[in-house]
Design a protein around this motif. Sequence first.
Motif, PDB file in Angstrom:
ATOM      1  N   TRP A 172       0.827  -1.215   0.000  1.00 45.40           N
ATOM      2  CA  TRP A 172       0.000   0.000   0.000  1.00 45.40           C
ATOM      3  C   TRP A 172       0.859   1.264   0.000  1.00 45.40           C
ATOM      4  O   TRP A 172       0.561   2.207   0.733  1.00 45.40           O
ATOM      5  CB  TRP A 172      -0.942   0.032   1.231  1.00 45.40           C
ATOM      6  CG  TRP A 172      -1.898  -1.084   1.283  1.00 45.40           C
ATOM      7  CD1 TRP A 172      -1.871  -2.134   2.135  1.00 45.40           C
ATOM      8  CD2 TRP A 172      -3.049  -1.276   0.434  1.00 45.40           C
ATOM      9  NE1 TRP A 172      -2.928  -2.976   1.869  1.00 45.40           N
ATOM     10  CE2 TRP A 172      -3.664  -2.465   0.839  1.00 45.40           C
ATOM     11  CE3 TRP A 172      -3.607  -0.542  -0.625  1.00 45.40           C
ATOM     12  CZ2 TRP A 172      -4.815  -2.965   0.216  1.00 45.40           C
ATOM     13  CZ3 TRP A 172      -4.746  -1.038  -1.230  1.00 45.40           C
ATOM     14  CH2 TRP A 172      -5.334  -2.229  -0.801  1.00 45.40           C
ATOM     15  N   THR A 174       2.077   4.574  -1.443  1.00 45.24           N
ATOM     16  CA  THR A 174       1.744   5.623  -2.399  1.00 45.24           C
ATOM     17  C   THR A 174       2.991   5.991  -3.201  1.00 45.24           C
ATOM     18  O   THR A 174       4.056   6.252  -2.625  1.00 45.24           O
ATOM     19  CB  THR A 174       1.184   6.862  -1.657  1.00 45.24           C
ATOM     20  OG1 THR A 174       0.016   6.458  -0.939  1.00 45.24           O
ATOM     21  CG2 THR A 174       0.830   7.985  -2.629  1.00 45.24           C
ATOM     22  N   ILE A 209      -0.964  -1.677  -7.279  1.00 41.03           N
ATOM     23  CA  ILE A 209      -2.194  -2.300  -6.781  1.00 41.03           C
ATOM     24  C   ILE A 209      -3.354  -1.764  -7.622  1.00 41.03           C
ATOM     25  O   ILE A 209      -3.539  -0.545  -7.720  1.00 41.03           O
ATOM     26  CB  ILE A 209      -2.389  -1.983  -5.283  1.00 41.03           C
ATOM     27  CG1 ILE A 209      -1.241  -2.607  -4.483  1.00 41.03           C
ATOM     28  CG2 ILE A 209      -3.755  -2.466  -4.792  1.00 41.03           C
ATOM     29  CD1 ILE A 209      -1.178  -2.205  -3.030  1.00 41.03           C
ATOM     30  N   HIS A 210      -4.078  -2.667  -8.264  1.00 38.65           N
ATOM     31  CA  HIS A 210      -5.179  -2.268  -9.150  1.00 38.65           C
ATOM     32  C   HIS A 210      -6.523  -2.543  -8.486  1.00 38.65           C
ATOM     33  O   HIS A 210      -6.581  -3.028  -7.367  1.00 38.65           O
ATOM     34  CB  HIS A 210      -5.057  -2.996 -10.485  1.00 38.65           C
ATOM     35  CG  HIS A 210      -3.766  -2.671 -11.203  1.00 38.65           C
ATOM     36  ND1 HIS A 210      -3.500  -1.419 -11.712  1.00 38.65           N
ATOM     37  CD2 HIS A 210      -2.663  -3.410 -11.437  1.00 38.65           C
ATOM     38  CE1 HIS A 210      -2.287  -1.417 -12.251  1.00 38.65           C
ATOM     39  NE2 HIS A 210      -1.750  -2.608 -12.095  1.00 38.65           N
ATOM     40  N   LYS A 211      -7.590  -2.231  -9.217  1.00 39.03           N
ATOM     41  CA  LYS A 211      -8.969  -2.482  -8.769  1.00 39.03           C
ATOM     42  C   LYS A 211      -9.351  -1.674  -7.532  1.00 39.03           C
ATOM     43  O   LYS A 211     -10.275  -2.048  -6.809  1.00 39.03           O
ATOM     44  CB  LYS A 211      -9.200  -3.984  -8.530  1.00 39.03           C
ATOM     45  CG  LYS A 211      -8.972  -4.817  -9.790  1.00 39.03           C
ATOM     46  CD  LYS A 211      -9.408  -6.237  -9.621  1.00 39.03           C
ATOM     47  CE  LYS A 211      -9.166  -7.014 -10.915  1.00 39.03           C
ATOM     48  NZ  LYS A 211      -9.504  -8.408 -10.831  1.00 39.03           N
ATOM     49  N   LYS A 212      -8.613  -0.586  -7.238  1.00 40.66           N
ATOM     50  CA  LYS A 212      -9.018   0.291  -6.134  1.00 40.66           C
ATOM     51  C   LYS A 212     -10.260   1.065  -6.562  1.00 40.66           C
ATOM     52  O   LYS A 212     -10.326   1.539  -7.693  1.00 40.66           O
ATOM     53  CB  LYS A 212      -7.923   1.324  -5.848  1.00 40.66           C
ATOM     54  CG  LYS A 212      -6.764   0.873  -5.013  1.00 40.66           C
ATOM     55  CD  LYS A 212      -5.814   2.058  -4.775  1.00 40.66           C
ATOM     56  CE  LYS A 212      -5.305   2.650  -6.055  1.00 40.66           C
ATOM     57  NZ  LYS A 212      -4.654   3.953  -5.939  1.00 40.66           N
ATOM     58  N   SER A 214     -11.099   3.703  -4.659  1.00 45.15           N
ATOM     59  CA  SER A 214     -10.859   4.887  -3.841  1.00 45.15           C
ATOM     60  C   SER A 214      -9.445   5.353  -4.174  1.00 45.15           C
ATOM     61  O   SER A 214      -8.610   4.529  -4.572  1.00 45.15           O
ATOM     62  CB  SER A 214     -10.959   4.452  -2.374  1.00 45.15           C
ATOM     63  OG  SER A 214     -10.601   5.477  -1.496  1.00 45.15           O
ATOM     64  N   ARG A 216      -8.265   6.702  -6.670  1.00 49.48           N
ATOM     65  CA  ARG A 216      -7.886   6.174  -7.982  1.00 49.48           C
ATOM     66  C   ARG A 216      -6.899   7.104  -8.696  1.00 49.48           C
ATOM     67  O   ARG A 216      -6.077   6.632  -9.478  1.00 49.48           O
ATOM     68  CB  ARG A 216      -9.142   5.942  -8.847  1.00 49.48           C
ATOM     69  CG  ARG A 216      -9.922   4.704  -8.404  1.00 49.48           C
ATOM     70  CD  ARG A 216     -11.167   4.489  -9.229  1.00 49.48           C
ATOM     71  NE  ARG A 216     -10.938   4.278 -10.638  1.00 49.48           N
ATOM     72  CZ  ARG A 216     -10.533   3.142 -11.185  1.00 49.48           C
ATOM     73  NH1 ARG A 216     -10.302   2.094 -10.420  1.00 49.48           N
ATOM     74  NH2 ARG A 216     -10.376   3.040 -12.486  1.00 49.48           N
ATOM     75  N   THR A 220      -0.637   3.391  -6.098  1.00 52.12           N
ATOM     76  CA  THR A 220      -0.392   2.661  -4.847  1.00 52.12           C
ATOM     77  C   THR A 220       0.300   1.344  -5.205  1.00 52.12           C
ATOM     78  O   THR A 220      -0.166   0.633  -6.093  1.00 52.12           O
ATOM     79  CB  THR A 220      -1.718   2.355  -4.113  1.00 52.12           C
ATOM     80  OG1 THR A 220      -2.578   3.481  -4.192  1.00 52.12           O
ATOM     81  CG2 THR A 220      -1.480   2.000  -2.664  1.00 52.12           C
ATOM     82  N   ASN A 364     -15.610   8.402  -2.063  1.00 53.94           N
ATOM     83  CA  ASN A 364     -14.809   7.172  -2.153  1.00 53.94           C
ATOM     84  C   ASN A 364     -13.378   7.408  -1.674  1.00 53.94           C
ATOM     85  O   ASN A 364     -12.797   6.569  -0.987  1.00 53.94           O
ATOM     86  CB  ASN A 364     -14.798   6.650  -3.592  1.00 53.94           C
ATOM     87  CG  ASN A 364     -16.080   5.911  -3.923  1.00 53.94           C
ATOM     88  OD1 ASN A 364     -17.057   5.994  -3.188  1.00 53.94           O
ATOM     89  ND2 ASN A 364     -16.091   5.195  -5.027  1.00 53.94           N
ATOM     90  N   ASN A 365     -12.811   8.551  -2.052  1.00 47.14           N
ATOM     91  CA  ASN A 365     -11.443   8.843  -1.597  1.00 47.14           C
ATOM     92  C   ASN A 365     -11.357   8.839  -0.079  1.00 47.14           C
ATOM     93  O   ASN A 365     -10.393   8.330   0.516  1.00 47.14           O
ATOM     94  CB  ASN A 365     -11.002  10.234  -2.088  1.00 47.14           C
ATOM     95  CG  ASN A 365     -10.607  10.241  -3.554  1.00 47.14           C
ATOM     96  OD1 ASN A 365     -10.316   9.193  -4.127  1.00 47.14           O
ATOM     97  ND2 ASN A 365     -10.596  11.413  -4.158  1.00 47.14           N
ATOM     98  N   SER A 368     -10.374   5.855   1.894  1.00 50.50           N
ATOM     99  CA  SER A 368      -8.939   5.590   2.108  1.00 50.50           C
ATOM    100  C   SER A 368      -8.384   6.518   3.179  1.00 50.50           C
ATOM    101  O   SER A 368      -7.584   6.110   4.031  1.00 50.50           O
ATOM    102  CB  SER A 368      -8.138   5.837   0.819  1.00 50.50           C
ATOM    103  OG  SER A 368      -8.331   4.798  -0.094  1.00 50.50           O
TER     104      SER A 368
END
Length: 394
Positions: A172, A174, A209-212, A214, A216, A220, A364-365, A368
């Motif tokens: 995770w 950034t 890391i895909h399919k987030k 949030s 986006r 990440t 959505n953000n 996170s």
Amino acid sequence: MASTAASPEIRPIDFLDIDHLLSDEERDIRDTVRAFVADQVTPYVGDWFEEARLPLELAPQLGKLGVLGMHLTGYGCAGASGTAYGLACMELEAGDSGLRSLVSVQGSLAMYAIWRFGSEEQKQQWLPRMAAGEAIGCFGLTEPDAGSDPGSMRTRARRDGSDWILHGQKMWITNGSVAEVAVVWAATEQGIRGFLVPKGTRGVTTQDIHKKLSLRASITSELLLDDVRLPAEAMLPQANSLRGPLSCLNEARYGIVWGAAGAARSCLLAALSYAKERIVFGKPIAATQIQQAKLARMALQVGQASLLALHLGRLKDAGRLVPEQVSMGKLGNVDAALEVARSARQVLGANGVTLEYPVIRHMNNLESVVTYEGTADVHALVIGGALTGMQAFR
Ligand code: TGC
Ligand code: FAD
């Protein structure tokens, strides 16, 4: 005693007139960042979110704007006050949490770690380029099995002659895959220490890391460290326990206190403008009691969050801000922002679920934001511990 002003001007963007509590310089910095976000981010960020990307060309632009490491001194950093830095975070996150994350991770985590705990050579090597946005940094603390409890990390660094050998996994992270330098925290025989790992170092691989759903508009990544050999000079000499990374987190959490208020403000303004134009049952929904009650509550929460942020900023600038107060700000303002975003989304009806409006993106953000930099539970337990003198983590 002065009486209440006869005809006060109410501005929805600042209902409580917090503006007048700022200095001219603070207002100038705030307005400059606000204009940058309006020109360079707001028109495009819905698409970036949909495409799951944040253009890296933004980094040098943010460097020119002077917001990367802006509350640090020397080495090309702006040396601005904590309050000015907070105001910048507020405007950036009114654009998107991913933008504020880029600035937080760069300035408050990666640059701050080097500025506070690095050697003079490390500072000279990295800080000027990072302040200019020519080199992106990342901060690797979390692991797959160590998030809220970073003290249980499994990444290890051992000595081999004068070198260090780093082995483990960070999750995770950034900007992990695009960073020129990763600040990686690892357990050693002398406690937890920080290491500067330049891009391309043998043994380091990254995976995004895909399919987030949030954050986006933010990269990440996972960092895999397979017996990475580093010279002795890669270690940050002044950090030798968990206190090191946690001190960096205080800086970034402080930025979130302000940023969350900015995201909430953006949701309030979107809901207000929509409610005034949307005609249902023959009149604007803004003219109905139930929507006005929602808007009033949102404005109250935005005002309270902004005042709390400003108060913590003034404490920071006076050298009085303690981590437990930062926890209170992060817990309170992110919770408030989530409530405002959820309420605003409903005001927008079906339009509230599209990226044509900023609200669901912020909502959505914020899922996170409430999790990273210490979850809401972690901050509640920090505050609870300070109130009661009893630690409830373990
Ligand atoms: P504990 O025994 O309490 O403390 C260990 C040492 O650290 C000191 N300390 C702090 N120092 C500075 N600031 C703080 N906020 C500090 N909190 C504790 C403490 O005094 C002690 O020092 P010393 O000298 O005696 O050794 O540690 P613990 O293991 O019990 O953990 C406490 C806890 C749970 C609060 C801490 O681990 C924690 O904060 N966990 C949350 C982890 C977290 O926030 N991770 C974030 C990762 S980075 C990220 O999410 C970036 S997101 C991208 C973006 O920001 O945009
Ligand atoms: P866990 O620690 O597994 O927590 C799971 C649940 O248990 C949570 O609800 C938590 O509140 C709860 N819980 C934890 N402890 C207790 C307790 N004592 N009592 C009761 N409940 C408890 N990390 C980095 O190092 N660098 C980064 O750049 C970074 N960027 C990120 C970007 C994004 C988009 C996201 C989502 C995360 C990022 N993180 C980063 C990781 C983030 O800091 C962690 O996700 C966070 O600290 C929580 O850890 P976890 O996900 O492992 O949850």
